[in-house]
Write a protein that holds these residues in place. Structure first.
Motif, PDB file in Angstrom:
ATOM      1  N   GLU A 282      37.186  15.472 -31.150  1.00  0.00           N
ATOM      2  CA  GLU A 282      37.558  16.887 -31.278  1.00  0.00           C
ATOM      3  C   GLU A 282      38.152  17.400 -29.982  1.00  0.00           C
ATOM      4  OE1 GLU A 282      34.316  18.228 -34.695  1.00  0.00           O
ATOM      5  OE2 GLU A 282      33.713  18.262 -32.593  1.00  0.00           O
TER       6      GLU A 282
ATOM      7  N   ARG B  92      44.718  21.328 -37.424  1.00  0.00           N
ATOM      8  CA  ARG B  92      44.029  22.457 -38.050  1.00  0.00           C
ATOM      9  C   ARG B  92      43.573  22.105 -39.459  1.00  0.00           C
ATOM     10  NH1 ARG B  92      47.132  27.946 -37.333  1.00  0.00           N
ATOM     11  NH2 ARG B  92      46.471  27.529 -35.191  1.00  0.00           N
TER      12      ARG B  92
ATOM     13  N   PRO C 280      39.696  21.269 -33.428  1.00  0.00           N
ATOM     14  CA  PRO C 280      39.932  22.464 -32.617  1.00  0.00           C
ATOM     15  C   PRO C 280      41.307  22.449 -31.957  1.00  0.00           C
ATOM     16  CG  PRO C 280      38.437  20.966 -31.484  1.00  0.00           C
ATOM     17  CD  PRO C 280      38.635  20.414 -32.861  1.00  0.00           C
TER      18      PRO C 280
ATOM     19  N   THR D 151      42.313  25.653 -30.321  1.00  0.00           N
ATOM     20  CA  THR D 151      42.308  26.835 -29.466  1.00  0.00           C
ATOM     21  C   THR D 151      41.054  26.864 -28.604  1.00  0.00           C
ATOM     22  OG1 THR D 151      41.126  28.239 -31.047  1.00  0.00           O
ATOM     23  CG2 THR D 151      43.542  28.170 -31.247  1.00  0.00           C
TER      24      THR D 151
ATOM     25  N   LYS E 172      38.999  29.311 -28.496  1.00  0.00           N
ATOM     26  CA  LYS E 172      37.935  29.878 -29.326  1.00  0.00           C
ATOM     27  C   LYS E 172      37.246  28.787 -30.130  1.00  0.00           C
ATOM     28  CE  LYS E 172      37.002  33.358 -32.897  1.00  0.00           C
ATOM     29  NZ  LYS E 172      37.595  34.419 -33.757  1.00  0.00           N
ATOM     30  N   GLU E 173      38.032  27.874 -30.710  1.00  0.00           N
ATOM     31  CA  GLU E 173      37.467  26.821 -31.533  1.00  0.00           C
ATOM     32  C   GLU E 173      36.710  25.780 -30.708  1.00  0.00           C
ATOM     33  OE1 GLU E 173      40.927  27.223 -34.984  1.00  0.00           O
ATOM     34  OE2 GLU E 173      41.037  25.612 -33.492  1.00  0.00           O
TER      35      GLU E 173
ATOM     36  N   GLU F  94      36.296  30.716 -25.549  1.00  0.00           N
ATOM     37  CA  GLU F  94      37.025  31.973 -25.655  1.00  0.00           C
ATOM     38  C   GLU F  94      36.763  32.888 -24.461  1.00  0.00           C
ATOM     39  OE1 GLU F  94      37.970  35.321 -29.090  1.00  0.00           O
ATOM     40  OE2 GLU F  94      36.042  34.267 -29.109  1.00  0.00           O
TER      41      GLU F  94
ATOM     42  N   CYS G  47      47.316  29.752 -31.154  1.00  0.00           N
ATOM     43  CA  CYS G  47      46.917  31.070 -31.640  1.00  0.00           C
ATOM     44  C   CYS G  47      48.063  31.796 -32.359  1.00  0.00           C
ATOM     45  CB  CYS G  47      46.415  31.944 -30.485  1.00  0.00           C
ATOM     46  SG  CYS G  47      44.817  31.461 -29.829  1.00  0.00           S
TER      47      CYS G  47
END
Length: 362
Positions: free
Chosen positions: A272, A300, A305, A307, A309-310, A314, A359
């Motif tokens: 990942e 995706r 992941p 980003t 955030k993923e 974040e 994003c």
């Protein structure tokens, strides 16, 4: 410098192979098998593992893996080998790397039995060593590849789909890192220059992933093995394993290693984090936007992941990201295999740009 390609002594893939372990052991050993197995796998497949040896009247010692491929774990198993003449590792990547390291220090053969197709580690003559707390420490080069790699696709298809997708993330790096190493004329993990065969395997690996990855995902979500699953298991394990080792690693894996210094990423699987590293490498190389977006969309759909955030980053500060970027440029890592000079600030910029592009894609 010579050109070198290397691979395991035997690669065996098919349904029900877990029940044949004693037979495979007997082809290279006689005094006893030392089996290192993941706790979950032991709880789930204890009967299949142990009955194979008992029915064949073959001695074995079975030990549960404690969770981290670190020197403490490796030496603990080395001290408990007794008269066993073959190490068998059953489970995930860290269990398998521990088994390879134990066999290396003990000077005996090793059989690798992955229970997922979550990484390309099984076929390689390499173990990744971590600290006891889970941070990347160093690569342990081994003198030879595993004597056998046994893939039971019936078992692999029943594992959570996340593991197969993580394997796709890891394998996706193979072609892109291979092309970088080829341009740089880098020395590969095998200790030589790249062969055309290795580059061809790396390209085939990427093509299979993009063709069959989502079909395999659908099958494994239902716990079944289809031809697409068979193809992805081979790509994740053999094509990527031989491809990366005989072609080389570059930015994608170095960025993964840098991310391990951030505690927030420790809950994510190797592949990942590598998937995000692939996107960062594409940005670093200034690949065409169409290619970058294609890989982001594919990742995706695979649930990988793309980003911050993923990745649980974040709220991370630029200072912490720079720490990860600096770690990815360590002297003992593979960033040096890029065909141009790379500084931590370049990696920080690539990570930020990769996050922004991801994003912006709907």
């Amino acid at each position: 410098m010579s050109k070198i390609i290397c691979s395991p002594g035997s690669y065996i893939q098919g349904n029900g192979e877990m029940r044949q372990l004693a037979k495979y052991y007997q082809s290279i050993g006689s005094k006893g098998a030392y089996i290192i197995v993941d706790r979950f796998i032991y709880d789930t497949y204890q009967v299949e593992i142990e009955s194979s040896f008992r029915e064949a009247d073959t001695p074995f010692i079975l030990k549960i893996f404690n969770g981290e491929c670190c020197m403490k774990e490796i030496h603990m198993h080395e001290e408990q080998l007794g008269q066993c003449d073959v190490v068998i590792g059953i489970g995930g990547g860290k269990t398998l790397d521990t088994s390879k390291a134990v066999s290396f220090y003990a000077g005996i053969p090793v059989i690798i039995v992955p229970t997922t197709a979550a990484s390309d580690a099984p076929c390689s003559r390499l173990a990744v060593i971590y600290t006891e707390s889970g941070e990347f420490e160093n690569y342990l080069p081994l003198p030879s590849n595993p004597d056998m790699v046994i893939m039971d696709t019936e078992v692999i298809a029943k594992a959570p789909v996340r593991f197969l997708m993580a394997g796709i993330g890891d394998a996706l790096a193979t072609y892109y890192e291979a092309t970088a190493c080829d341009k740089a004329d880098a020395i590969t993990m095998a200790g030589g220059h790249i062969t055309r065969a290795a580059i061809t395997l790396a390209k085939l690996c990427r093509d299979v992933l993009l063709e069959d990855g989502l079909k395999a995902k659908a099958a494994v979500e239902k716990g079944v093995s289809t031809q697409a699953v068979e193809n992805i298991v081979e790509a994740n394990t053999y094509l990527s394993g031989v491809g990366f080792e005989s072609s080389g690693l570059a930015a994608a894996h170095a960025i993964h290693n840098g991310l391990t210094v951030l505690e927030e990423t420790h809950r994510f699987l190797h592949g990942e984090k590598v998937a995000f590293g692939v996107i960062c490498q594409l940005v670093l190389e200034n690949r065409p936007m169409e290619e970058i977006e294609r890989i982001i969309r594919f990742c995706r759909k695979c649930g990988l992941p793309t980003t911050f955030k993923e990745l649980g980053l974040e709220e991370i500060s630029n200072e912490k990201l720079l720490e990860a970027a600096t770690a990815s440029c360590a002297d003992n890592d593979t960033m040096k295999n890029m065909p141009f000079e790379v500084w931590p600030e370049d990696i920080l910029a690539a990570m930020q740009a990769a996050n922004q592009i991801s994003c912006s894609i709907e």
